[in-house]
Scaffold this motif. Structure first.
Motif, PDB file in Angstrom:
ATOM      1  N   UNK A  30     -24.149   0.163  22.200  1.00  0.00           N
ATOM      2  CA  UNK A  30     -24.351   0.770  20.741  1.00  0.00           C
ATOM      3  C   UNK A  30     -24.211  -0.536  19.738  1.00  0.00           C
ATOM      4  N   UNK A  31     -23.275  -1.459  20.240  1.00  0.00           N
ATOM      5  CA  UNK A  31     -23.175  -2.648  19.419  1.00  0.00           C
ATOM      6  C   UNK A  31     -24.477  -3.543  19.093  1.00  0.00           C
ATOM      7  N   UNK A  32     -25.405  -3.585  19.934  1.00  0.00           N
ATOM      8  CA  UNK A  32     -26.661  -4.383  19.668  1.00  0.00           C
ATOM      9  C   UNK A  32     -27.895  -3.518  19.622  1.00  0.00           C
ATOM     10  N   UNK A  33     -27.736  -1.965  20.039  1.00  0.00           N
ATOM     11  CA  UNK A  33     -28.888  -1.254  20.093  1.00  0.00           C
ATOM     12  C   UNK A  33     -29.720  -1.278  18.589  1.00  0.00           C
ATOM     13  N   UNK A  34     -28.936  -1.305  17.570  1.00  0.00           N
ATOM     14  CA  UNK A  34     -29.653  -1.359  16.055  1.00  0.00           C
ATOM     15  C   UNK A  34     -30.587  -2.798  15.991  1.00  0.00           C
ATOM     16  N   UNK A  35     -30.281  -3.770  16.849  1.00  0.00           N
ATOM     17  CA  UNK A  35     -31.002  -4.966  16.781  1.00  0.00           C
ATOM     18  C   UNK A  35     -32.265  -4.964  17.660  1.00  0.00           C
ATOM     19  N   UNK A  36     -31.992  -4.104  18.740  1.00  0.00           N
ATOM     20  CA  UNK A  36     -33.148  -3.969  19.514  1.00  0.00           C
ATOM     21  C   UNK A  36     -34.209  -2.882  19.123  1.00  0.00           C
ATOM     22  N   UNK A  37     -33.650  -2.103  17.798  1.00  0.00           N
ATOM     23  CA  UNK A  37     -34.658  -1.234  17.598  1.00  0.00           C
ATOM     24  C   UNK A  37     -35.407  -1.638  16.243  1.00  0.00           C
ATOM     25  N   UNK A  38     -34.732  -2.611  15.584  1.00  0.00           N
ATOM     26  CA  UNK A  38     -35.246  -3.229  14.478  1.00  0.00           C
ATOM     27  C   UNK A  38     -36.100  -4.240  14.649  1.00  0.00           C
ATOM     28  N   UNK A  39     -35.913  -5.357  15.531  1.00  0.00           N
ATOM     29  CA  UNK A  39     -36.697  -6.491  15.712  1.00  0.00           C
ATOM     30  C   UNK A  39     -37.443  -6.488  16.795  1.00  0.00           C
ATOM     31  N   UNK A  40     -38.777  -6.883  16.473  1.00  0.00           N
ATOM     32  CA  UNK A  40     -39.990  -6.578  17.538  1.00  0.00           C
ATOM     33  C   UNK A  40     -41.281  -7.278  17.130  1.00  0.00           C
ATOM     34  N   UNK A  41     -42.132  -7.508  17.797  1.00  0.00           N
ATOM     35  CA  UNK A  41     -43.426  -7.932  17.577  1.00  0.00           C
ATOM     36  C   UNK A  41     -44.514  -6.815  17.360  1.00  0.00           C
ATOM     37  N   UNK A  42     -44.966  -6.356  16.425  1.00  0.00           N
ATOM     38  CA  UNK A  42     -45.701  -5.137  16.392  1.00  0.00           C
ATOM     39  C   UNK A  42     -47.024  -5.254  16.991  1.00  0.00           C
ATOM     40  N   UNK A  43     -47.713  -6.297  17.201  1.00  0.00           N
ATOM     41  CA  UNK A  43     -48.885  -6.427  17.817  1.00  0.00           C
ATOM     42  C   UNK A  43     -48.620  -6.085  19.429  1.00  0.00           C
TER      43      UNK A  43
END
Length: 542
Positions: A112-125
């Motif tokens: 849970x501590x880093x799940x928000x980061x996984x959810x918010x940071x990404x390459x859209x393409x």
């Protein structure tokens, strides 16, 4: 003694077939993580279903099989990590070293501590979920290939030093961390990969896939790695080693991870044109907003009290859950046999949640938790008696069938108590979670529940050696209080004998602490059910 855990911790370490206590902890965190993604998934699937014909499962069979395979991959490193404590125990490592290694089972409880980061940071393409899933699976494959070359030297005893526990812990902790991160990404992708009418298959893939992966990495590996098991059941001519070595097993799955990840990255497209148009609707809360929301939930008096109780409730079970399996291996019970004893539990572990849920579906699910609590404490004492009885039953050719029948019955009784408390806790989480932020709320409560099992287990392992009393027989002037003193005792012709095993001390102390918790705090836990729904609702969510 969770047999599967001991063959495995935990975390977090249940409710699914053939899962250990640590696996339960992991699965508790998994189920609620998927809830946090569901709303965003349904935003676009609802629109898609309004314009398209309803899809049958046959049309999405490929996606379902892919999800199942990804969850199987996820279970492999968890199963391997669960097998290492038993391998180390057969090499006579200290329980302090086992405590170090138990940190390997913490990442699934803390994701849970880093799940928000996984959810918010990404390459859209490239894809929101593939941006994390592909790199983490590549790293898992690379780590496994690295371990396939080094694990034998890390486990082999060099002189009197024994296995390199610190390095083993660091590497397997990274494997668990990467598997937890992959889990976050796959859980989210599962809910957007399938259409709305088939999204229910995601949880099935989750449960079946991770269970199968854990079985392959733990039970099957320990059986095929055991020379005794292979010589007895699979060979005509006995050999010194099993059919499979840990190094071979790691190399094979390292290659599977690299090849399969490459194929998924190239072939499976996450973003269809329709999904790209709806990307704005799929966005979730920002990272800081999520963390602020978690903090505001914890500050509520009812939640703070409940979390405090969850963090202390499992102290009474820590010796039984974390140490018993290792003590059985120390007493000579083959680790492969312990692993295989988990297999007959599959039907029971499928039926128990269905049966218990009938009693937890009402307004007071924690009543079941309260009633099962002392029963599970008594099983802890029974486990201590089982460990004490084990050396006297051992024969030259091994252990008799009736001994394994007693172990299996003990494990079954433990599962009844464990699942009663687990299902009751999950039912209460669902009952009190604020529906406006249900996914985040449930994930927080499950994380605290997992931690409430992890830290007592680690502490229980840590304290076994300090609480154990030994004397040097044959050299009265010497003692066996430390490894160095024990070595000196043997050099002088003496033998270190255990006068009082710290495990028995822990077992009694844990049961006493658990009984005090039940008498003093158990009723406080039950009274939380009388709080109004508003007492559990977060103001910042409205």
């Amino acid at each position: 003694m969770d047999l599967h855990e001991s063959v495995t911790h935990k975390n977090g370490r249940q409710r699914k077939p053939v899962l250990s206590t640590d696996d339960m902890r992991n699965q508790e965190a998994k189920s609620s993580d998927m809830d946090t993604e569901e709303e965003e998934a349904l935003l676009w699937t609802e629109e898609e279903n309004n314009t398209k014909t309803r899809k049958g499962i046959r049309e999405e069979l490929g996606s379902v099989l892919l999800l199942l395979f990804l969850y199987v991959l996820q279970g492999i490193p968890l199963g391997l990590a669960g097998s290492i404590p038993l391998i180390m125990q057969s090499k006579n490592v200290s329980y302090k070293d086992q405590a170090y290694f138990s940190f390997v089972f913490w990442p699934f409880s803390l994701k849970l501590l880093w799940a928000p980061l996984v959810d918010a940071i990404y390459f859209q393409k490239f894809g929101r979920r593939k941006s994390w899933m592909v790199p983490t699976q590549y790293l898992l494959g690379i780590f496994m290939l690295y371990l396939s070359v080094t694990v034998d030297s890390l486990l082999e005893s060099e002189g009197h030093k024994g296995p390199d526990v610190i390095t083993l812990t660091a590497v397997f902790f990274m494997l668990a961390f990467l598997a937890a991160t992959q889990d976050i990404a796959v859980d989210g992708w599962a809910l957007t990969m399938l259409s709305r009418e088939n999204v229910g298959y995601a949880s099935t893939c989750n449960s079946v896939g991770q269970t199968a992966g854990y079985f392959l990495g733990n039970v099957l590996f320990l059986a095929l790695e055991s020379a005794d098991f292979c010589n007895k059941y699979l060979r005509f001519e006995p050999q010194e080693k099993g059919i499979v070595t840990l190094s071979d097993f790691l190399f094979f799955w390292g290659i599977v991870f690299l090849v399969s990840t490459t194929l998924v990255a190239i072939i499976k497209k996450e973003n269809s044109p329709q999904q790209l148009k709806k990307k704005r609707k799929e966005e979730t809360q920002g990272v800081m907003e999520t963390y602020k929301l978690l903090f505001s939930i914890v500050k509520m008096p009812t939640v703070f009290t409940f979390c405090s109780l969850l963090l202390t409730a499992k102290i009474g079970f820590s010796a039984a859950d974390a140490v018993t399996g290792l003590k059985l291996v120390e007493a000579g019970v083959p680790k492969a046999q312990l692993a295989l004893l988990a297999v007959p539990m599959v039907p029971l572990q499928i039926l128990l949640p269905l049966i218990i849920s009938k009693y937890t579906a009402g307004p007071r699910p924690l009543d079941v938790f309260y009633k099962a609590f002392p029963f599970r404490l008594l099983i802890g004492l029974e486990y201590a008696l089982l460990v004490w009885w084990t050396p006297s039953v051992k024969q030259e050719e091994g252990f008799p069938v009736y001994y394994y029948a007693v172990v299996l019955l003990s494990y079954a009784l433990h599962q009844v108590a464990l699942y009663s408390m687990y299902v009751a806790t999950m039912a209460f989480h669902a009952k009190v979670s604020d529906p406006v932020i249900g996914g985040t709320y449930m994930t927080l409560l499950n994380t605290v529940t997992n931690l409430g099992g992890n830290w007592p287990s680690t502490l229980a392992l840590w304290l076994v050696d300090p609480l154990t009393s030994k004397e040097c027989q044959g050299a009265p002037s010497l003692s066996c209080g430390s490894p160095e003193e024990a070595e000196l005792c043997v050099k002088e012709g003496g033998t270190c004998l255990t006068v009082l095993d710290g495990y028995y001390v822990e077992s009694v102390v844990c049961v006493v602490i658990g009984l005090l918790w039940w008498l003093l705090l158990g009723k406080k836990l039950r009274r939380l059910q009388d709080e109004s729904p508003q007492a559990w609702h977060c103001k910042s969510s409205k």
